[in-house]
Motif scaffolding. Structure first.
Motif, PDB file in Angstrom:
ATOM      1  N   VAL A  16      43.646  16.311   3.616  1.00 39.26           N
ATOM      2  CA  VAL A  16      42.320  16.832   3.417  1.00 39.26           C
ATOM      3  C   VAL A  16      42.284  18.233   2.419  1.00 39.26           C
ATOM      4  N   SER A  17      43.367  19.010   2.485  1.00 40.02           N
ATOM      5  CA  SER A  17      43.600  20.141   1.407  1.00 40.02           C
ATOM      6  C   SER A  17      43.565  19.788   0.339  1.00 40.02           C
ATOM      7  N   VAL A  18      44.211  18.465  -0.032  1.00 38.56           N
ATOM      8  CA  VAL A  18      44.572  17.884  -1.544  1.00 38.56           C
ATOM      9  C   VAL A  18      43.201  17.490  -1.953  1.00 38.56           C
ATOM     10  N   VAL A  19      42.316  16.896  -1.460  1.00 38.56           N
ATOM     11  CA  VAL A  19      41.132  16.388  -1.557  1.00 38.56           C
ATOM     12  C   VAL A  19      40.266  17.407  -1.611  1.00 38.56           C
ATOM     13  N   ILE A  20      40.234  18.386  -0.917  1.00 41.99           N
ATOM     14  CA  ILE A  20      39.390  19.598  -1.043  1.00 41.99           C
ATOM     15  C   ILE A  20      39.466  20.368  -2.486  1.00 41.99           C
ATOM     16  N   SER A  21      40.766  20.466  -2.860  1.00 34.77           N
ATOM     17  CA  SER A  21      41.237  21.121  -3.908  1.00 34.77           C
ATOM     18  C   SER A  21      40.892  20.340  -5.231  1.00 34.77           C
ATOM     19  N   ALA A  22      40.810  19.042  -4.897  1.00 29.42           N
ATOM     20  CA  ALA A  22      40.673  18.353  -6.144  1.00 29.42           C
ATOM     21  C   ALA A  22      39.304  17.994  -6.505  1.00 29.42           C
ATOM     22  N   GLU A  23      38.417  18.665  -5.387  1.00 24.12           N
ATOM     23  CA  GLU A  23      37.006  18.273  -5.820  1.00 24.12           C
ATOM     24  C   GLU A  23      36.452  18.988  -6.737  1.00 24.12           C
ATOM     25  N   LEU A  24      36.970  20.273  -7.017  1.00 28.17           N
ATOM     26  CA  LEU A  24      36.349  21.074  -8.066  1.00 28.17           C
ATOM     27  C   LEU A  24      37.227  21.307  -9.159  1.00 28.17           C
ATOM     28  N   TYR A  25      36.579  21.559 -10.238  1.00 30.93           N
ATOM     29  CA  TYR A  25      37.426  21.685 -11.430  1.00 30.93           C
ATOM     30  C   TYR A  25      38.116  23.030 -11.360  1.00 30.93           C
ATOM     31  N   THR A  26      39.059  23.411 -12.334  1.00 29.88           N
ATOM     32  CA  THR A  26      39.790  24.602 -12.188  1.00 29.88           C
ATOM     33  C   THR A  26      38.912  25.714 -12.454  1.00 29.88           C
ATOM     34  N   ASN A  27      39.003  26.848 -11.605  1.00 29.47           N
ATOM     35  CA  ASN A  27      38.324  28.188 -11.951  1.00 29.47           C
ATOM     36  C   ASN A  27      39.071  28.960 -12.927  1.00 29.47           C
ATOM     37  N   LYS A  28      40.086  28.443 -13.382  1.00 30.69           N
ATOM     38  CA  LYS A  28      40.895  29.275 -14.378  1.00 30.69           C
ATOM     39  C   LYS A  28      40.324  29.920 -15.493  1.00 30.69           C
ATOM     40  N   TYR A  29      39.167  29.235 -16.024  1.00 28.64           N
ATOM     41  CA  TYR A  29      38.478  29.848 -17.135  1.00 28.64           C
ATOM     42  C   TYR A  29      37.328  30.169 -16.951  1.00 28.64           C
ATOM     43  N   ASP A  30      36.695  30.398 -15.531  1.00 27.50           N
ATOM     44  CA  ASP A  30      35.568  30.921 -15.297  1.00 27.50           C
ATOM     45  C   ASP A  30      35.095  32.282 -15.797  1.00 27.50           C
ATOM     46  N   ASN A  31      36.042  33.217 -16.247  1.00 24.54           N
ATOM     47  CA  ASN A  31      35.779  34.342 -16.509  1.00 24.54           C
ATOM     48  C   ASN A  31      35.566  34.613 -18.080  1.00 24.54           C
ATOM     49  N   ILE A  32      35.981  33.446 -18.672  1.00 23.57           N
ATOM     50  CA  ILE A  32      35.423  33.328 -20.284  1.00 23.57           C
ATOM     51  C   ILE A  32      34.134  34.084 -20.495  1.00 23.57           C
ATOM     52  N   ASP A  33      33.949  34.973 -21.442  1.00 21.43           N
ATOM     53  CA  ASP A  33      32.740  35.514 -21.763  1.00 21.43           C
ATOM     54  C   ASP A  33      31.889  34.421 -22.583  1.00 21.43           C
ATOM     55  N   LEU A  34      31.052  33.718 -21.906  1.00 24.29           N
ATOM     56  CA  LEU A  34      30.416  32.513 -23.005  1.00 24.29           C
ATOM     57  C   LEU A  34      29.507  33.354 -24.031  1.00 24.29           C
ATOM     58  N   ASP A  35      29.047  34.525 -23.533  1.00 24.14           N
ATOM     59  CA  ASP A  35      28.018  35.198 -24.531  1.00 24.14           C
ATOM     60  C   ASP A  35      28.992  35.669 -25.750  1.00 24.14           C
ATOM     61  N   GLU A  36      29.857  36.055 -25.508  1.00 24.20           N
ATOM     62  CA  GLU A  36      30.762  36.430 -26.560  1.00 24.20           C
ATOM     63  C   GLU A  36      30.945  35.183 -27.607  1.00 24.20           C
ATOM     64  N   ILE A  37      31.338  34.164 -27.054  1.00 21.29           N
ATOM     65  CA  ILE A  37      31.545  32.978 -27.875  1.00 21.29           C
ATOM     66  C   ILE A  37      30.115  32.490 -28.558  1.00 21.29           C
ATOM     67  N   LEU A  38      29.150  32.290 -27.914  1.00 28.02           N
ATOM     68  CA  LEU A  38      27.988  32.111 -28.330  1.00 28.02           C
ATOM     69  C   LEU A  38      27.518  32.682 -29.565  1.00 28.02           C
ATOM     70  N   LYS A  39      27.587  33.821 -29.224  1.00 26.08           N
ATOM     71  CA  LYS A  39      27.009  34.832 -30.256  1.00 26.08           C
ATOM     72  C   LYS A  39      27.878  35.213 -31.343  1.00 26.08           C
ATOM     73  N   ASN A  40      29.217  34.602 -31.439  1.00 28.50           N
ATOM     74  CA  ASN A  40      30.079  34.895 -32.479  1.00 28.50           C
ATOM     75  C   ASN A  40      30.286  33.609 -33.185  1.00 28.50           C
ATOM     76  N   GLU A  41      29.736  33.494 -34.478  1.00 20.55           N
ATOM     77  CA  GLU A  41      29.877  32.225 -35.069  1.00 20.55           C
ATOM     78  C   GLU A  41      31.253  31.751 -35.287  1.00 20.55           C
ATOM     79  N   ARG A  42      32.206  32.580 -35.471  1.00 16.93           N
ATOM     80  CA  ARG A  42      33.663  32.088 -35.954  1.00 16.93           C
ATOM     81  C   ARG A  42      34.110  31.404 -34.581  1.00 16.93           C
ATOM     82  N   LEU A  43      33.951  32.356 -33.556  1.00 23.38           N
ATOM     83  CA  LEU A  43      34.462  31.781 -32.067  1.00 23.38           C
ATOM     84  C   LEU A  43      33.753  30.392 -31.712  1.00 23.38           C
ATOM     85  N   TYR A  44      32.261  30.522 -31.975  1.00 21.70           N
ATOM     86  CA  TYR A  44      31.680  29.173 -31.617  1.00 21.70           C
ATOM     87  C   TYR A  44      32.212  28.029 -32.464  1.00 21.70           C
TER      88      TYR A  44
END
Length: 134
Positions: A16-44
């Protein structure tokens, strides 16, 4: 008998714990500032080039590239709420600010046009500035 029941319960708990943990994608990158990427043409552009296979991918860019096909297939079913909000932000940005880039990615990730009709309503809502429903 008690040992068998305890063992079966332990195995069930692990499964059950393996199935539950596999249900969601990793949250490792959830703190990336999307606004910074979208507003910066080079990063985008670096992320865009990664996704379309025309440039080197960062680890988070590669993860995104790897997850997109499954996310399309499952209607973001393994996305956390943070990830769904991020998808909405990027989708809205691309459809309103970079429609040509959106078309390029759509052609890459939906070669057979399987998802275009399926997600037509979400695209319409994004362009209109309305909340996207999953």
């Amino acid at each position: 008998m008690f040992v068998k029941t305890l063992f079966a319960s332990a195995v069930f708990a692990v499964v059950v714990s393996v199935v539950i943990s596999a249900e969601l994608y990793t949250n490792k990158y959830d703190n990336i500032d999307l606004d910074e990427i979208l507003k910066n043409e080079r990063l985008y552009q670096k992320y865009f080039d990664c996704l379309r296979g025309k440039g080197k991918c960062t680890p988070d860019g590669q993860n995104l590239k790897d997850v997109i096909p499954d996310a399309l297939q499952t209607e973001c079913g393994k996305c956390s709420e943070v990830q769904k909000k991020g998808v909405e932000k990027v989708l809205r940005f691309m459809l309103t600010q970079k429609p040509e880039d959106y078309q390029i990615l759509e052609d890459i990730f939906d070669k057979d046009a399987v998802y275009r009709k399926k997600y037509e309503e979400q695209k319409k809502l994004a362009v209109e500035g309305k909340p996207i429903t999953y």
